[in-house]
Motif scaffolding. Structure first.
Motif, PDB file in Angstrom:
ATOM      1  N   SER A   6      16.770  -6.717  -2.632  1.00 45.53           N
ATOM      2  CA  SER A   6      16.720  -5.270  -2.871  1.00 45.53           C
ATOM      3  C   SER A   6      15.360  -4.900  -3.392  1.00 45.53           C
ATOM      4  CB  SER A   6      17.794  -4.881  -3.892  1.00 45.53           C
ATOM      5  OG  SER A   6      17.520  -5.496  -5.107  1.00 45.53           O
ATOM      6  N   ARG A   7      14.816  -3.807  -2.885  1.00 48.12           N
ATOM      7  CA  ARG A   7      13.458  -3.404  -3.254  1.00 48.12           C
ATOM      8  C   ARG A   7      13.509  -2.145  -4.110  1.00 48.12           C
ATOM      9  NH1 ARG A   7      13.302  -5.765   1.577  1.00 48.12           N
ATOM     10  NH2 ARG A   7      11.581  -7.163   2.062  1.00 48.12           N
ATOM     11  N   LEU A   8      12.564  -2.111  -5.065  1.00 50.97           N
ATOM     12  CA  LEU A   8      12.435  -0.934  -5.920  1.00 50.97           C
ATOM     13  C   LEU A   8      11.349  -0.058  -5.353  1.00 50.97           C
ATOM     14  CD1 LEU A   8      12.493  -2.736  -9.354  1.00 50.97           C
ATOM     15  CD2 LEU A   8      14.421  -1.798  -8.081  1.00 50.97           C
ATOM     16  N   ALA A  13       1.678   3.182   3.387  1.00 52.14           N
ATOM     17  CA  ALA A  13       2.853   3.036   2.535  1.00 52.14           C
ATOM     18  C   ALA A  13       3.902   2.159   3.203  1.00 52.14           C
ATOM     19  CB  ALA A  13       3.427   4.410   2.209  1.00 52.14           C
ATOM     20  N   ASN A  14       4.139   2.377   4.484  1.00 52.79           N
ATOM     21  CA  ASN A  14       5.133   1.575   5.193  1.00 52.79           C
ATOM     22  C   ASN A  14       4.771   0.094   5.197  1.00 52.79           C
ATOM     23  OD1 ASN A  14       6.921   3.627   5.912  1.00 52.79           O
ATOM     24  ND2 ASN A  14       5.726   4.199   7.697  1.00 52.79           N
ATOM     25  N   ILE A  33       4.221   3.399  -3.943  1.00 57.14           N
ATOM     26  CA  ILE A  33       4.683   2.188  -3.252  1.00 57.14           C
ATOM     27  C   ILE A  33       3.872   0.975  -3.716  1.00 57.14           C
ATOM     28  CG2 ILE A  33       4.667   1.022  -1.008  1.00 57.14           C
ATOM     29  CD1 ILE A  33       7.036   2.778  -1.348  1.00 57.14           C
ATOM     30  N   LEU A  34       2.578   1.208  -4.028  1.00 60.94           N
ATOM     31  CA  LEU A  34       1.706   0.090  -4.400  1.00 60.94           C
ATOM     32  C   LEU A  34       2.093  -0.527  -5.736  1.00 60.94           C
ATOM     33  CD1 LEU A  34      -1.766   1.556  -3.334  1.00 60.94           C
ATOM     34  CD2 LEU A  34      -0.288   0.014  -2.048  1.00 60.94           C
ATOM     35  N   VAL A  35       2.749   0.246  -6.622  1.00 56.61           N
ATOM     36  CA  VAL A  35       3.073  -0.283  -7.954  1.00 56.61           C
ATOM     37  C   VAL A  35       4.546  -0.621  -8.099  1.00 56.61           C
ATOM     38  CG1 VAL A  35       1.185   0.938  -9.056  1.00 56.61           C
ATOM     39  CG2 VAL A  35       3.418   2.044  -8.906  1.00 56.61           C
ATOM     40  N   VAL A  36       5.346  -0.418  -7.037  1.00 62.62           N
ATOM     41  CA  VAL A  36       6.770  -0.717  -7.141  1.00 62.62           C
ATOM     42  C   VAL A  36       6.998  -2.192  -7.420  1.00 62.62           C
ATOM     43  CG1 VAL A  36       8.897  -0.879  -5.813  1.00 62.62           C
ATOM     44  CG2 VAL A  36       7.586   1.228  -5.794  1.00 62.62           C
ATOM     45  N   LYS A  37       6.300  -3.023  -6.670  1.00 56.53           N
ATOM     46  CA  LYS A  37       6.411  -4.477  -6.883  1.00 56.53           C
ATOM     47  C   LYS A  37       5.055  -4.988  -7.362  1.00 56.53           C
ATOM     48  CE  LYS A  37       7.897  -4.814  -2.672  1.00 56.53           C
ATOM     49  NZ  LYS A  37       8.349  -5.338  -1.366  1.00 56.53           N
ATOM     50  N   ASP A  38       4.800  -4.750  -8.667  1.00 58.54           N
ATOM     51  CA  ASP A  38       3.488  -5.081  -9.237  1.00 58.54           C
ATOM     52  C   ASP A  38       3.701  -5.762 -10.592  1.00 58.54           C
ATOM     53  OD1 ASP A  38       0.768  -5.225  -9.631  1.00 58.54           O
ATOM     54  OD2 ASP A  38       0.539  -3.133 -10.230  1.00 58.54           O
ATOM     55  N   PRO A  39       4.278  -6.963 -10.609  1.00 60.79           N
ATOM     56  CA  PRO A  39       4.637  -7.599 -11.888  1.00 60.79           C
ATOM     57  C   PRO A  39       3.447  -7.929 -12.763  1.00 60.79           C
ATOM     58  CG  PRO A  39       4.875  -9.156 -10.085  1.00 60.79           C
ATOM     59  CD  PRO A  39       4.616  -7.824  -9.447  1.00 60.79           C
ATOM     60  N   HIS A  40       2.279  -8.096 -12.181  1.00 58.46           N
ATOM     61  CA  HIS A  40       1.087  -8.447 -12.966  1.00 58.46           C
ATOM     62  C   HIS A  40       0.158  -7.261 -13.160  1.00 58.46           C
ATOM     63  CE1 HIS A  40       2.398 -12.571 -12.542  1.00 58.46           C
ATOM     64  NE2 HIS A  40       2.375 -12.471 -11.224  1.00 58.46           N
ATOM     65  N   LEU A  41       0.552  -6.092 -12.659  1.00 56.74           N
ATOM     66  CA  LEU A  41      -0.205  -4.842 -12.805  1.00 56.74           C
ATOM     67  C   LEU A  41      -1.585  -4.907 -12.163  1.00 56.74           C
ATOM     68  CD1 LEU A  41       0.674  -3.755 -16.451  1.00 56.74           C
ATOM     69  CD2 LEU A  41       1.809  -3.163 -14.315  1.00 56.74           C
ATOM     70  N   GLU A  42      -1.753  -5.772 -11.177  1.00 53.13           N
ATOM     71  CA  GLU A  42      -3.020  -5.830 -10.461  1.00 53.13           C
ATOM     72  C   GLU A  42      -3.255  -4.550  -9.676  1.00 53.13           C
ATOM     73  OE1 GLU A  42      -3.961 -10.173  -8.974  1.00 53.13           O
ATOM     74  OE2 GLU A  42      -1.831  -9.740  -8.693  1.00 53.13           O
ATOM     75  N   LYS A  47       4.888   7.244 -13.756  1.00 54.25           N
ATOM     76  CA  LYS A  47       6.325   7.504 -13.785  1.00 54.25           C
ATOM     77  C   LYS A  47       7.078   6.484 -12.923  1.00 54.25           C
ATOM     78  CE  LYS A  47       9.763  11.079 -12.827  1.00 54.25           C
ATOM     79  NZ  LYS A  47       9.995  12.473 -12.380  1.00 54.25           N
ATOM     80  N   CYS A  48       6.568   6.264 -11.722  1.00 57.21           N
ATOM     81  CA  CYS A  48       7.206   5.302 -10.827  1.00 57.21           C
ATOM     82  C   CYS A  48       7.197   3.900 -11.434  1.00 57.21           C
ATOM     83  CB  CYS A  48       6.490   5.314  -9.484  1.00 57.21           C
ATOM     84  SG  CYS A  48       7.077   4.074  -8.322  1.00 57.21           S
ATOM     85  N   LEU A  49       6.041   3.511 -11.994  1.00 57.51           N
ATOM     86  CA  LEU A  49       5.918   2.173 -12.572  1.00 57.51           C
ATOM     87  C   LEU A  49       6.866   1.996 -13.748  1.00 57.51           C
ATOM     88  CD1 LEU A  49       4.446  -0.541 -12.611  1.00 57.51           C
ATOM     89  CD2 LEU A  49       2.705   0.511 -14.061  1.00 57.51           C
ATOM     90  N   SER A  50       6.990   3.035 -14.591  1.00 58.37           N
ATOM     91  CA  SER A  50       7.848   2.923 -15.769  1.00 58.37           C
ATOM     92  C   SER A  50       9.308   2.771 -15.387  1.00 58.37           C
ATOM     93  CB  SER A  50       7.661   4.151 -16.671  1.00 58.37           C
ATOM     94  OG  SER A  50       8.139   5.318 -16.026  1.00 58.37           O
TER      95      SER A  50
END
Length: 997
Positions: free
Chosen positions: A10-12, A251-252, A318-327, A360-363
């Motif tokens: 599942s993707r956030l 984005a896609n 979309i770029l920060v949805v899956k960004d666990p290291h905040l790169e 907001k999206c990242l939080s």
């Protein structure tokens, strides 16, 4: 169907911009031609689905939002119905779920109304016992969290319902391959077809390894084509949805982990290009007016603009949805940063809205894992804080919302990265944050930006604090918006006051502050910045660092640095510390041997002391350090005599090519000004007047008369302010052992004059007579002269000294007279003349040893002056019972000393001696010497000053003294009435004197 190579799960996804519900830009002519018709319709269907608000089921409770209705309408676009739909769209169902392995950041829900304080009061439930040292995720989860949203709630256009057929995939790959192979894209239709083909193909990545392999192998080609497409779009107009489709395509692909904006220089260039292409578009009003003037497309400009900007924001999210290291966040902020600080309102507005939505999206979809790559938290917090004070209300409100979510992100970042061995610090930081948020409403950040510094400061480390300060100082450059300068000043002062001593790179901070002072237009803001310097300089950890930097500026200081020095303020203990450290900078220059060139820091510190004295903010410290300040400045004067700025070792690069060192300023003028201002600010008005009246400042500036100026100032201080004089004397005891020859000589010149004070008797002999004895054998003639001067001063007040010391000092004085060379006799003659009266009077001392030694040394002095003393001087009987012998002695000295010294005034001074024999002899000599007074002086001054002193002694309890006083008073009055006739000279002798020889 082959299994995907990556774990899909599942993707956030991030929420849309303001959760708006906007229709896709509608073409005025719905018909399309060519092979792209079917694909274009498919993309339109996807876009309509993406922007449809009907997919989100509104909750009955509305989302609390502190922003104005007008602002919401502008964000949503369209009519009022669209605005309402946009508001409802942001109130979709929130599905909360938690992973077993990770805890999502504790933060507040969007539904929190009123003060969003993170409900940190729940932290009270944390165990506070000493033994509770384990700090795990379970310590914070009671704090309400932002709901995690599933992908399909917000980016449903990205979730394709199923894989494409093999034929469709091959057809898409072939069309894309043709463009990659060199087929030019002509016209808007072909461009849109290519972009939508890429988007469609990206939907098949999770299901088809061939698709995945094809796209990954041609990423650089795709990046190059997208770069060309964006460059072909005009920067000053918006008539085509090509930009929008570029954002959608990126984005896609990003959603499926195919990143076109990260990983290489070309991709970074593409990111920079598309950001500039979106942010720098003219304002919407201008775009609309441009369409009315030159209609050149089938699209409604306003609708197209809003959709394009929304696609841009969704791409960033979309770029920060899956960004666990905040790169990715770091890269996004890097590209948005210049536009967040843009002087153009519309650019700043777009960048702020974009950044707020990213945060907001990242939080809402935060799932951090170490190591974190985002190393510019302090910079980001400062930028958002400055934007909260933006004069444009829309920007301020956007920034306040972004800051609200940034705090949530920061809490989680600090939890993930904190030192596991130091749990208590994080607990304290969380509690402090809670205390602040109980006082302040976090959603009102845009009204009180300085509160951001109070809340965030507890979580920023030293490097991040430095970033915050540097960024805030950059905000001072904003000349167009005084509000931004004001916000920067408040933020800076608040942060430094709260963070205390956790800063690094203080020299760099001071450098920027000094550079910004000249461009701060508001006096209040400039004073806030100066107060920040005061806070830094008052911390012992930073005092020397700040002083060293401030002293590395051209002198005389410009008006802004002058204002800084003059308005430095601190609490009383800190003022003494600041002034002491500044003084030590100057003193250290005097401790080294005399150099060919004077150290620049010596001149700069002297100039700084002058400015501090003029400002008078550190007056209490000036009084406390008066002895050190006075002597150090006098020593600096001695070092500066005859020097110009060309004799100063000026650091290279200090003066620019346009600047020139003024020939009018010299190191000496700075030292003299500082000394004058010190006397005036410490209320030594009379001492200053004495120096000015007797040309003491001129004497100090001359090499041959410097010690005379020192002597004049020392005597003035001893006469008018004995308390300060005594403090200086005790300071000079260790001072005489330090520094170079000029340091010691100036100190010695002041020291020997203070021997006239009664307090001098408290000094041990090793600091007085023993030191004078050493100076008598010094190779420097000036020290030998000072030794004689000191011994003379000691002899004048020997009633206050032990008999053995008294005898020893007179013995030393006699030995010193004998050791004077013939060439030096002229300079010592005045010292010898001044010693005659005390030696003569102490020949009457009740102590036979002192009396005998006085007569012996008096004989040595007479021999030095080539005088022959009358035999009556050696009479061992008291002279008050031998008036005839006393008369002869007074006649001899009265005639010999006439015109050389004021022997009567010296004798009268001893009439108040504590010893009766000395007082009696002094009063007797005053009466007998009065007949030998200079008649010109007698006619000018009169004898009232003598008679007044004598009348006071008529009430002395000693009868013999009262009788002698009466006789002396009679003789003085007689001398005034009947002056001594000049000896007659016969007319023949006068005539012979006129003849030539």
């Amino acid at each position: 169907m082959p299994l995907p190579r990556r774990g899909r799960g599942s993707r956030l996804a991030g929420s849309r911009v303001a959760s708006t519900s906007l229709p896709r830009a509608r073409a005025r002519s719905p018909r399309r031609a060519g092979r792209g018709t079917q694909l274009l319709s498919h993309a339109q269907r996807l876009t309509r689905r993406r922007h449809s608000s009907e997919q989100v089921t509104p909750e009955p409770e509305q989302q609390a939002d502190f922003r104005s209705e007008k602002w919401l309408q502008e964000r949503a676009g369209g009519d009022a119905r669209d605005s309402r739909q946009a508001l409802l769209a942001g109130m979709g169902s929130r599905h909360r779920f938690f992973s077993q392995e990770e805890v999502v950041i504790p933060c507040a829900s969007d539904n929190d109304s009123g003060s969003v304080d993170l409900q940190l009061s729940n932290l009270d439930d944390i165990k506070k016992g000493e033994s509770s040292i384990e700090f795990t995720d379970l310590d914070i989860p009671d704090i309400p969290e932002l709901p995690l949203e599933s992908l399909t709630d917000n980016f449903r256009h990205l979730a394709y319902e199923g894989p494409l057929s093999e034929a469709s995939v091959q057809r898409l790959i072939q069309s894309i391959q043709e463009v990659i192979g060199g087929h030019p894209l002509k016209g808007e239709l072909e461009k849109l077809t290519f972009l939508q083909s890429l988007s469609s193909l990206s939907q098949n990545i999770p299901y088809d390894e061939t698709t995945d392999t094809f796209i990954l192998s041609h990423i650089e080609d795709i990046v190059h084509i997208l770069n060309d497409l964006v460059q072909e779009e005009p920067l000053r107009s918006l008539f085509s949805p090509v930009r929008q489709e570029v954002f959608v395509t990126i984005a896609n692909l990003s959603y499926h982990n195919v990143h076109l904006l990260f990983g290489s220089e070309d991709r970074a260039d593409l990111f920079q290009l598309i950001t500039r292409s979106m942010i720098t578009l003219p304002p919407l009003k201008t775009l609309t007016q441009l369409q009315e003037i030159t209609p050149s497309g089938p699209y409604d400009t306003e609708c197209l603009y809003r959709q394009t900007f929304q696609a841009f924001c969704e791409m960033l999210q979309i770029l920060v949805v899956k960004d666990p290291h905040l790169e990715n966040l770091d890269t996004i902020f890097q590209h948005l940063d210049p536009w967040l600080q843009s002087p153009k309102d519309h650019e700043r507005k777009r960048a702020t809205a974009s950044m707020a939505q990213v945060l907001k999206c990242l939080s809402k979809h935060l799932c951090l894992k170490p190591p974190l790559r985002f190393q510019r938290l302090g910079h980001l917090v400062a930028v958002m804080a400055l934007l909260c004070g933006d004069p444009l209300q829309v920007v301020a409100e956007e920034a306040a919302e972004g800051t609200h979510y940034l705090l949530h992100i920061t809490l989680r970042m600090k939890y993930v990265t904190h030192d596991k061995k130091n749990h208590q610090n994080l607990r304290k930081a969380l509690k402090k944050c809670r205390d602040f948020l109980e006082l302040y409403n976090i959603k009102q950040f845009y009204r009180y930006p300085f509160k951001i510094a109070q809340v965030f400061e507890v979580f920023l480390n030293s490097e991040e604090l430095c970033q915050f300060v540097m960024t805030t100082l950059d905000g001072l450059k904003n000349l167009r918006h005084p509000y931004t300068q004001q916000a920067a000043g408040e933020l800076l002062m608040t942060l430094v006051k709260n963070a205390e001593s956790r800063f690094e790179k203080v020299p760099e901070i001071m450098g920027i502050i000094c550079a910004r002072l000249s461009i701060i237009s508001q006096p209040r803001v400039r004073q806030q910045v100066i107060s920040t310097v005061s806070l830094f300089i008052s911390r012992p950890k930073y005092t020397d660092i700040v002083l060293s930097h401030l002293l590395c500026h051209p002198i005389p200081y410009d008006r802004y640095l002058t204002e800084l020095w003059r308005t430095l303020e601190a609490e009383l203990p800190s003022t003494t510390w600041i002034l002491w450290r500044l003084l030590r900078k100057l003193q250290k220059c005097h401790m080294v041997p005399t150099q060919e060139k004077m150290a620049y820091v010596a001149v700069a510190a002297t100039c700084a002391l002058y400015e501090v004295f003029m400002g008078n903010r550190l007056r209490a410290a000036m009084l406390r350090l008066f002895p050190q300040l006075l002597m150090t400045l006098l020593i600096q004067i001695h070092h500066s005599i005859g020097l110009t700025m060309s004799d100063v070792n000026i650091p290279s690069g200090l003066y620019t090519t346009e600047q020139e060192v003024s020939t009018e300023v010299t190191p000496l003028c700075f030292a003299i000004q500082a000394t004058k201002s010190l006397l005036l600010r410490t209320l030594c008005w009379q001492e200053f007047h004495i120096m000015e009246k007797n040309k003491g400042w001129t004497l100090l500036e001359e090499k041959d008369h410097h010690l005379q100026g020192i002597s004049l100032l020392a005597n003035a201080l001893l006469e008018r302010n004995q308390l300060l004089a005594h403090k200086v004397m005790y300071l000079l005891v260790p001072f005489l052992n330090r520094g170079n020859d000029k340091h010691k000589l100036t100190s010695a010149g002041f020291f020997v004059e203070l021997f006239q004070s009664p307090v001098a008797r408290r000094l041990p002999s090793k600091y007085s007579t023993a030191r004078l004895k050493d100076w008598l054998n010094h190779e420097n003639e000036a020290f030998r002269i000072l030794a004689l001067r000191g011994l003379c001063n000691l002899i004048r007040h020997q009633e206050m000294v032990r008999p053995d010391v008294h005898c020893f000092s007179m013995t030393l004085f006699g030995a010193a007279i004998k050791s004077v060379k013939h060439t030096d006799k002229k300079g010592v003659e005045n010292q010898v003349l001044d010693s005659l009266v005390p030696l003569l009077l102490y020949s009457q001392d009740e102590n036979d040893a002192i009396a005998e030694e006085s007569r012996r040394v008096l004989t040595i002095c007479a021999h030095f002056l080539k005088w022959k003393l009358p035999q009556e001087v050696y009479c061992r009987d008291p002279l008050y019972i031998r008036p005839t012998e006393a008369g002869k002695i007074c006649r001899f000295f009265g005639i010999k000393c006439r015109g050389k010294i004021n022997i009567l005034a010296q004798t009268l001074m001893y009439s108040k001696n504590t010893k009766l024999p000395i007082r009696r002899a002094a009063v007797l000599f005053v009466g007998l010497l009065s007949k030998y007074m200079d008649q010109n002086e007698l006619s000018i001054k009169g004898t009232d000053w003598i008679q007044n002193d004598l009348r006071e002694m008529l009430h002395d309890p000693e009868p013999s003294l009262r009788i002698i006083v009466s006789q002396a008073l009679f003789r003085v009055q007689k001398a005034m009435a009947e002056p001594e006739p000049e000896p007659s000279v016969c007319w023949l002798r006068k005539l012979m004197g006129c003849l030539p020889t």
